[in-house]
Every structure is written in C-alpha cells, then in structure tokens.
Enzyme design. Structure first.
Site, mmCIF file in Angstrom:
data_model
loop_
_atom_site.group_PDB
_atom_site.id
_atom_site.type_symbol
_atom_site.label_atom_id
_atom_site.label_comp_id
_atom_site.label_asym_id
_atom_site.label_seq_id
_atom_site.Cartn_x
_atom_site.Cartn_y
_atom_site.Cartn_z
ATOM 1 C CE1 TYR A 23 -1.360 -54.830 69.676
ATOM 2 C CE2 TYR A 23 -0.066 -56.840 69.840
ATOM 3 C CZ TYR A 23 -0.590 -55.808 69.085
ATOM 4 O OH TYR A 23 -0.338 -55.766 67.733
ATOM 5 C CB VAL B 14 -2.244 -59.829 69.045
ATOM 6 C CG1 VAL B 14 -1.933 -60.346 67.644
ATOM 7 C CG2 VAL B 14 -2.905 -58.453 68.966
ATOM 8 N N PRO C 174 -2.225 -69.596 70.915
ATOM 9 C CG PRO C 174 -3.364 -71.086 72.310
ATOM 10 C CD PRO C 174 -3.530 -69.808 71.551
ATOM 11 C CB ALA D 240 -1.541 -67.302 65.602
ATOM 12 N N GLY D 241 1.848 -67.055 66.917
ATOM 13 C CA GLY D 241 2.695 -66.101 67.616
ATOM 14 C C GLY D 241 3.298 -65.147 66.609
ATOM 15 C CB ILE E 210 -2.559 -61.807 77.254
ATOM 16 C CG1 ILE E 210 -3.123 -62.645 76.103
ATOM 17 C CG2 ILE E 210 -3.004 -60.361 77.177
ATOM 18 C CD1 ILE E 210 -2.520 -62.346 74.741
ATOM 19 C CB THR F 157 41.840 -63.037 90.031
ATOM 20 O OG1 THR F 157 41.914 -62.134 88.944
ATOM 21 C CG2 THR F 157 40.397 -63.322 90.376
ATOM 22 C CD GLU G 50 6.176 -55.280 71.334
ATOM 23 O OE1 GLU G 50 6.056 -54.825 72.454
ATOM 24 O OE2 GLU G 50 6.268 -54.588 70.301
ATOM 25 N N GLY G 51 7.708 -60.228 68.065
ATOM 26 C CA GLY G 51 8.367 -60.649 66.840
ATOM 27 C C GLY G 51 9.734 -61.219 67.161
#
Lengths: 244, 378
Positions: free
Chosen positions: B123, B125, B128, B130-131, B157, B265, B358-359
């Site tokens: 995918y 999309v 650099p 535009a994330g 990608i 412990t 993914e956002g």
C-alpha cells in the site's frame, strides 16, 4: 558472499535443530542451551556461568527464569582436558599435510615423463623419493599421536564432565562425546590403512593401480572427516568454555 | 441480542492460528528480530495453511473471510511476533482498496494470482511530507492518452521491496486517485530497507516512481476517489491493527505471568507481591477491553455499518494498551526485561509503531471527535 553465508547459516541451523532440538539462551552468559537440557522439574544449570534456570515455554517463546547460582563449582585440579585438547587438534593438520604431500609426490612419480633429462631423474627428485619412506613414517607417527592423544583428551573431558558439570546430560556435551568417539574410530581406521601398507608402500609411494588410488582416496577422505570433526569439536568446546 | 461466543468454525480458526504461531512464528521471532530478514519461510507456511489473504472474495479464488475472522487469526499471530505478523499480513492493507473499490477485471488480475501462490503487495500512500495528512500527497499522475504517468516518492512502504504490485495514491491535477501498479513497471525504484526501532523483519522501504506509465484500466474507481478509498480501506484494516496491538499486549501478559509465578524474591513468589499482581490485573482488563473494541469495530464493518469511530477507538486504545503492557512486562521482569536475551524488550520496540502507523493516535482521536461533534448526546 551473503548468499554463501545465508546457505551456511541455513545448514548450521538445520544441523543444530537436529542435534539440539529447540534451544534457548542463558540470560546471564548467553550460552545456547537445549530445551532437552532441562530436568524433570524444568531446571537447568548453565554449564558456563552456573546459574540455575527454570525454563518455561510461553507460546513458543523460551522464558528462562533465574533462581540461583552455583558459586562454589568444582574446579578441575589439573586442567588436563584443555591442555590435552591441543594435541590432537595441533597434530592432525600436519598428518593430513603429510598424507597430501605423499599422494602428490606419488602422482608425480607415476605421471612424469621418464626421459634422460626429465625431472623424474633429477638429483633433487631422486633425493625426495629416497626420503619418502621416512615422510610416510612421520605422517603415520603424527596421525598415531593425534588419535592416541584424542583418547586421553576424551577421558579427561569425561572426568571433567562428571566433576565440574555433575554428569548432567547437556546436549552440547553429548555431542562432544559422540564426536570424540567418531574422531577416534575414524582415526583408527585411517591408522590401520596406513600402518598395514594398504595406502603407501615400503617406498612411501602409492601403488600405481586402481586399488592404490582408491585406498588413497579413502585414506584422505577419512583424514578430512577427522579434520571436520575436530573443527566442530574445537568450536563446540570453545563455545562451552567462553560462551558467545 | 448480544453473543460474545465464537462459532465452531471460528474456534477452529483460532486454534489453527495458535498452533501455527507456536510452530512457525514464536520460535523464529528473536532470530528475525536480530537479522531483520524478511520471513519468507513463515509466509510460505502461512499461505500453505490457508491463513494468508483472508479477505479475497471466494469468486476470485480467495477464502472470503470476514474482518472479524481475520482478527481472530491475527491476534494469535501477534502473540508470537508482531514484526512477522506485519510482514506476512501487509497484503491485507493493499488488497482492501481493490476489494472495496476495484472492478472485477482488477480483482481477477491483481487478487487472483495471490490465491495461487505466496505473493506480496504493498500500500503505497505515505510520503515523506504526507503521513497522517494523507490528502497532502505530492505524487502526481498525469494523463497521457490512455495512460497515466506517475511521478513521486512513497515512504515507509511496508512490503515495498517484496511486493508484486502496489496500490498507489497520486493526484490527477488536484484530485487524489488510486492506481494499481505492477512492481515490474519501468521507472519504479525500490530503496533500501529502513532500520526501524522495532518490527525489524517487516520490510519497510522507500519506493520512487519516475515516469511510471500505468494504463487507465488500472485506475481504482474514478479520478478523485482516492482519498475516500484510502479512508474506506482504513475502516477495514484499523480493527486489524488494534488486534495486532492486543496480541502484543497478550504476549507481554503471558510472559509476565509465567515469570511472576516462577521468580522468587524476598523468599516468596514475585506474584505474591501486590505491586506486581495488580499490574497483571490491569493488563488483562485492558487487553479484554481492547479486544472488545476491536471485535466490535470489525463486526460493524462486516455488517455494512459505519465503524469509523469504533475502529479509531480500537486502534488508539489497543495501541496504548500494547505500549503500556510491554513497559509493565519489562518492569515485572526487572533487569531481565531489559536484556535482549529475553523476549520482553522486543515487545517495547515492536509496540511503539502501533501508536503511529495507519493513523497516529492523535489522528484516531480526531476521527472520534469528528464523529462526536455530529451527535447531540451519547
């Protein structure tokens, strides 16, 4: 090159999987251990650093939980095994070189043209041919010492295993024992071939016959197997002592 | 009617995925984490087991599974290794635009072969500059006769250098448009693998498009549909991201629990300390909540309902749970949680990306607020 190393890695991984089964790393000294090293209670004592590990498997992930450490471990009184180890390792390559030299000279002696001024009749080559029986005997001696010392190395290693490692059936030590036996047996076979004159005759040369050639190939093959076995043995032993 | 139980088929699917994970994923997780090598062998086995490409419709040779079914599988895989999970399941992200907006010819040409052999797609999309702000993409697609010519740089990608084809978002004039681009098309340059913080074996690369000619028949939907398609895709795939994070949190809990039950412990089991046991209680509760959110968002989209808010909630919450669970697991294991000889430190590195890809978490909250603003009451 990366393809070769990838292939080597694949072969090593497959062999390791076959010998060790599933493995995990000691979280303290990073020694690779086998799941099979754990006893019925799931406990393993790391042979290198001495931590007592309870091994859990969580969804296929090894989870070694450290409970204790053996700080007063038995130390070998005389470090016989590490010292003796160097004898078979150091002698065998020279035995192999001697055998290769004898085979090459035999090949030249049988193949070189026999004219008046040929190399075969040169003083140097004739002197070399005269030295061949001695070289054959030295090669046999080196091989004999290597195989003989391997017996003492194996016994001292076995004693170390019982004393220092409590005779615990670590896969890595089992592998060392099997390989030592293999080295000794293959070495004895090679010794037998050499000592009985089946490979090199009284003149130190390979007989110019099909049988002579076959015996030489078998002999060199046995020595090569020994070299491979001792290389793995040395690597595994070093790994057991020094870790990763 | 509410029913939280799984069907017999779904239960079988879970068990199959669990066995697969224990056999093929977990045992090689550390090795792939160290080497960064793409898990081709695991992917082949994943394909052979019939677990790969679950969404491809049956009429195109696929399994036609629901998003929820996919979640059931991916949660189990993610307990083993989320790096391997991402690597072998990245196809889902690139296939979804074709499934939701492609025509039959595109489905046959691009999805059909993926049901016959183990193949990958990507995918493409993100760029650099535009994330999260997808609409800002600079890649252009210029119409030349019956073709489009694509120029631009795609960045981070997943599966970019193993893909056979890409879903590419490019602008035709100012209109974001989706294209299917075979990877062997002239003008595509694949960059080197990125060395990321975690999920090392997931193949993340830069893909450059230089005068890449694509026929019009490979355009997905109409010109200008690209942004909508990208968003529709996320509605299907964000529940999957949420469940991956949930799986990672489960791994953190499993490891912590086993460790706390064994380690001693102060002359007692670690788990006997309330400070430790409460952490475990918090972890399981949050994992359950994350899973419920993920399952609900999947169920909504499977039933043709809008799941944008629920998918965003699930993705945000589960990724935070994964991060928190991984950090707490390291705390429970103490020094052993910090060494790379144990499987816990890897979880921290692997978890971080869930709050980003993914956002990012902030984008999920924006989606939730956008939906909230349209409501009078909740």
């Amino acid at each position: 090159m990366s393809e070769i190393s990838r292939l080597a890695d694949k072969i090593t991984t497959a062999l390791k999987k076959r010998v060790y089964g599933k493995t995990f790393y000691c979280p303290v000294c990073h020694l690779e251990l086998a799941y099979a090293d754990a006893d019925a209670d799931g406990l393993v004592v790391c042979p290198l650093c001495g931590v007592v590990i309870e091994l859990a498997d969580v969804w296929g992930h090894p989870l070694p939980v450290v409970h204790d450490v053996e700080i007063n471990r038995v130390q070998p009184k005389a470090r016989m095994h590490p010292v003796l180890t160097h004898a078979p390792v150091g002698l065998l390559p020279f035995a192999l070189l001697g055998a290769l030299f004898l085979a090459v000279v035999s090949l030249l002696a049988h193949l070189l043209p026999s004219g008046e001024n040929a190399l075969l009749h040169s003083n140097e080559f004739q002197a070399l041919l005269q030295a061949m029986p001695a070289i054959s005997q030295i090669t046999l001696l080196l091989l004999g010492l290597s195989v003989g010392f391997s017996l003492f190395t194996g016994i001292s290693g076995y004693v170390d295993w019982l004393r220092r490692y409590g005779g615990r059936p670590y896969k890595v030590i089992q592998l060392k024992i099997y390989l030592t036996i293999a080295f000794f047996v293959v070495g004895l076979a090679a010794l037998l071939l050499h000592a009985t004159g089946m490979v090199f005759g009284a003149d130190g040369l390979v007989a110019a016959s099909l049988n002579g050639t076959l015996m030489t190939l078998v002999y060199l093959g046995l020595l090569s197997v020994q070299m491979g076995v001792i290389a793995v043995l040395g690597h595994v032993g070093g790994y057991l002592v020094f870790g990763r | 009617m509410i029913d939280f139980s799984l069907s017999t088929e779904q239960q079988a699917l879970v068990e199959k995925a669990r066995d697969f994970t224990k056999t093929f994923v977990s045992p090689v997780a550390a090795k792939h984490d160290r080497s960064g090598e793409f898990p081709h062998e695991v992917a082949k086995e994943f394909f052979k087991a019939g677990l790969m490409n679950p969404h491809i419709p049956k009429e195109f040779g696929g399994h036609g599974r629901t998003v929820l079914d996919h979640l059931l599988v991916m949660e189990e895989i993610s307990v083993g290794c989320t790096g391997i999970g991402t690597a072998i399941d990245a196809n889902s992200l690139s296939q979804t635009p074709v499934i939701v907006a492609g025509n039959d010819a595109q489905k046959k040409e691009f999805l059909g072969p993926m049901t016959e052999e183990c193949m990958f797609s990507a995918y493409a999309v993100t760029e650099p500059e535009a994330g999260s702000d997808v609409a800002r993409v600079k890649t252009t697609a210029t119409k030349h006769g019956d073709d489009y010519v694509i120029n631009g740089v795609k960045w981070w990608i997943t599966g970019g250098s193993v893909a056979s084809w890409y879903f590419v978002l490019a602008k035709v004039d100012t209109k974001p448009t989706g294209f299917l681009v075979p990877a062997d098309t002239s003008g595509i340059i694949r960059g080197a693998k990125e060395h990321n913080l975690g999920q090392h074996c997931s193949n993340t690369v830069r893909v450059t498009f230089e005068d890449v000619k694509v026929p019009s028949k490979y355009r997905v939907g109409e010109e200008g549909d690209g942004f909508r398609i990208a968003m529709d895709t996320f509605a299907h795939t964000r529940p999957g991201i949420a469940i991956g994070a949930t799986g990672l949190a489960r791994a953190a809990l499993n490891l912590s629990l086993e460790y706390a039950k064994r380690r001693r412990t102060f002359d007692k089991k670690l788990i006997s300390n309330q400070g430790i046991s409460f952490k475990l209680a918090e972890m399981i509760t949050k994992i359950d909540a994350a899973r419920l959110l993920a399952h609900k968002s999947a169920w909504l989209v499977d039933n043709g309902k809008d799941n944008n808010r629920e998918a965003a909630e699930a993705k945000w919450y589960a990724s935070d749970v994964a991060m928190e669970a991984a950090v707490q697991a390291a705390q429970i294991l103490g020094g052993y949680g910090f060494t790379n000889e144990m499987p816990v430190e890897k979880l921290i590195r692997d978890a971080k990306i869930y709050q980003i890809y993914e956002g990012a978490t902030e984008i999920q909250k924006m989606v939730i607020v956008a939906k909230l603003m349209r409501l009078r009451e909740v």
